[in-house]
Design an enzyme around this catalytic site. Sequence first.
Site, PDB file in Angstrom:
ATOM      1  N   GLY A  41      -6.530 -29.817 -34.347  1.00  0.00           N
ATOM      2  CA  GLY A  41      -5.638 -29.162 -33.253  1.00  0.00           C
ATOM      3  C   GLY A  41      -5.342 -27.934 -33.942  1.00  0.00           C
ATOM      4  O   GLY A  41      -5.719 -27.294 -34.832  1.00  0.00           O
ATOM      5  N   HIS A  47     -11.861 -22.188 -33.596  1.00  0.00           N
ATOM      6  CA  HIS A  47     -12.117 -23.549 -32.653  1.00  0.00           C
ATOM      7  C   HIS A  47     -12.688 -23.168 -31.455  1.00  0.00           C
ATOM      8  O   HIS A  47     -13.634 -23.847 -31.000  1.00  0.00           O
ATOM      9  CB  HIS A  47     -10.787 -24.296 -32.566  1.00  0.00           C
ATOM     10  CG  HIS A  47     -10.088 -24.819 -33.925  1.00  0.00           C
ATOM     11  ND1 HIS A  47      -8.943 -24.394 -34.247  1.00  0.00           N
ATOM     12  CD2 HIS A  47     -10.236 -25.958 -34.861  1.00  0.00           C
ATOM     13  CE1 HIS A  47      -8.435 -24.830 -35.457  1.00  0.00           C
ATOM     14  NE2 HIS A  47      -9.323 -25.795 -35.761  1.00  0.00           N
ATOM     15  N   LYS A 159     -16.815 -21.774 -41.964  1.00  0.00           N
ATOM     16  CA  LYS A 159     -15.486 -21.715 -42.488  1.00  0.00           C
ATOM     17  C   LYS A 159     -15.379 -22.759 -43.626  1.00  0.00           C
ATOM     18  O   LYS A 159     -15.041 -22.624 -44.882  1.00  0.00           O
ATOM     19  CB  LYS A 159     -14.394 -21.699 -41.691  1.00  0.00           C
ATOM     20  CG  LYS A 159     -13.050 -21.821 -42.219  1.00  0.00           C
ATOM     21  CD  LYS A 159     -12.383 -20.632 -43.064  1.00  0.00           C
ATOM     22  CE  LYS A 159     -11.195 -20.649 -43.192  1.00  0.00           C
ATOM     23  NZ  LYS A 159     -10.568 -22.173 -43.540  1.00  0.00           N
ATOM     24  N   ARG A 197      -3.777 -23.064 -41.130  1.00  0.00           N
ATOM     25  CA  ARG A 197      -3.004 -22.977 -42.175  1.00  0.00           C
ATOM     26  C   ARG A 197      -2.722 -21.407 -42.376  1.00  0.00           C
ATOM     27  O   ARG A 197      -1.401 -20.986 -43.108  1.00  0.00           O
ATOM     28  CB  ARG A 197      -3.759 -23.396 -43.611  1.00  0.00           C
ATOM     29  CG  ARG A 197      -3.648 -24.789 -43.608  1.00  0.00           C
ATOM     30  CD  ARG A 197      -3.990 -25.358 -44.865  1.00  0.00           C
ATOM     31  NE  ARG A 197      -3.941 -26.781 -44.806  1.00  0.00           N
ATOM     32  CZ  ARG A 197      -5.124 -27.670 -44.767  1.00  0.00           C
ATOM     33  NH1 ARG A 197      -6.345 -27.190 -44.368  1.00  0.00           N
ATOM     34  NH2 ARG A 197      -4.955 -29.001 -44.782  1.00  0.00           N
TER      35      ARG A 197
HETATM   36  P1  AMP Z   1      -9.905 -27.981 -38.250  1.00  0.00           P
HETATM   37  O1  AMP Z   1      -9.170 -28.067 -37.269  1.00  0.00           O
HETATM   38  O2  AMP Z   1      -9.187 -27.163 -39.458  1.00  0.00           O
HETATM   39  O3  AMP Z   1     -10.377 -29.470 -39.005  1.00  0.00           O
HETATM   40  O4  AMP Z   1     -11.416 -27.316 -38.056  1.00  0.00           O
HETATM   41  C1  AMP Z   1     -12.262 -27.980 -36.860  1.00  0.00           C
HETATM   42  C2  AMP Z   1     -13.296 -27.049 -37.103  1.00  0.00           C
HETATM   43  O5  AMP Z   1     -13.315 -25.778 -36.830  1.00  0.00           O
HETATM   44  C3  AMP Z   1     -14.149 -27.126 -38.411  1.00  0.00           C
HETATM   45  O6  AMP Z   1     -15.423 -27.485 -37.842  1.00  0.00           O
HETATM   46  C4  AMP Z   1     -13.884 -25.873 -38.946  1.00  0.00           C
HETATM   47  O7  AMP Z   1     -15.053 -25.614 -39.848  1.00  0.00           O
HETATM   48  C5  AMP Z   1     -13.823 -25.152 -37.604  1.00  0.00           C
HETATM   49  N1  AMP Z   1     -13.163 -23.591 -38.015  1.00  0.00           N
HETATM   50  C6  AMP Z   1     -11.891 -23.634 -38.749  1.00  0.00           C
HETATM   51  N2  AMP Z   1     -11.614 -22.140 -38.838  1.00  0.00           N
HETATM   52  C7  AMP Z   1     -12.720 -21.553 -38.255  1.00  0.00           C
HETATM   53  C8  AMP Z   1     -13.046 -20.278 -38.106  1.00  0.00           C
HETATM   54  N3  AMP Z   1     -12.298 -19.289 -38.567  1.00  0.00           N
HETATM   55  N4  AMP Z   1     -14.183 -19.937 -37.542  1.00  0.00           N
HETATM   56  C9  AMP Z   1     -15.000 -20.932 -37.281  1.00  0.00           C
HETATM   57  N5  AMP Z   1     -14.678 -22.114 -37.340  1.00  0.00           N
HETATM   58  C10 AMP Z   1     -13.598 -22.638 -37.793  1.00  0.00           C
END
Ligand code: AMP
Length: 302
Positions: A41, A47, A159, A197
């Site tokens: 989220g 995302h 990322k 973050r």
């Molecule tokens: P998270 O919500 O941080 O667990 O991320 C969920 C998904 O979004 C993971 O597969 C991350 O690698 C991807 N993600 C997070 N930040 C980015 C970004 N800047 N560009 C592309 N994908 C991202």
Amino acid sequence: MGLKIARVPQPRVASTIDDVRAEVSRARSARKRIGVVPTMGALHEGHLSLLRAARATCDFTVATIFVNPTQFAPGEDFEKYPRPLERDLELCEAAGAQLIYTPSKEMMYPPGHQTIVEVQELSLPWEGACRPIHFRGVTTVVLKLFNIVQPDVAFFGQKDYQQQLLIRRMCRDLDVPVRIETCPTIREPDGLAMSSRNAYLSPAERARSLRLSQALFLAAERVGSGETDLAAVRAAMQAHLEEDPEIAIEYATIVDAWTLQELEQPQNAMVAVIAARVGATRLIDNLLLPPFDLARLNAGAP
Ligand code: AMP
């Protein structure tokens, strides 16, 4: 003539495993290709790019939103992690998700839960060394989500380079029939990789954090122009970060894209990786070094 209003189908929000399975099996009976985008989220363009990639190549897109407690160590930001659920649901809908799974902590980890999934060697260096319990929490929750949704394809961001590599390994090792598609890192116009973050950064820290992507671009430029001494490139990356005394480097180096071993000499498949603290906020970023690219990564192991 009456005005025709296109009816956009509302995505379903499911909070139980039975509801997810019922929706997905309906889609599967209609021979739809199922894509899943696991997230915690606090959605941003990164995302949303994954959701759009899923929508472009699958017929039924499932977004999952779950701040997974088992991937946070005590003292990390589990409690303060942002949870703007209403906004996230709207963004998922706008990006074309047909089903949004928002399980509770209790539903994912009912009393008595005691099984973990651990990828061994690949989880040891870099993020694994800095955050020792992190990856087993990630692989455990991702396998659970795969078992609940049973997707054909799962979309992850470059990322989190080490994370997507571990998930690929897990699927191969445990014969999980899910294709992993890694999508490009989405950046702010000035180069900062988008991250939930980043919201923790003060304006001064936000300005400082640019040094991470700058150090990666610097490495790509040096290697691209024929530098073969990777220790020297590593030193240049670190020096660029260290020019700001408020940045604390955790690692900044060039690794083999498949094994994550630190490299001294250039080879075909390389990734520059960085983790650093800017104030109290821990940031990570990486860059694939040509000729290595996402097409090769998505084609699978060398
Ligand atoms: P998270 O919500 O941080 O667990 O991320 C969920 C998904 O979004 C993971 O597969 C991350 O690698 C991807 N993600 C997070 N930040 C980015 C970004 N800047 N560009 C592309 N994908 C991202």
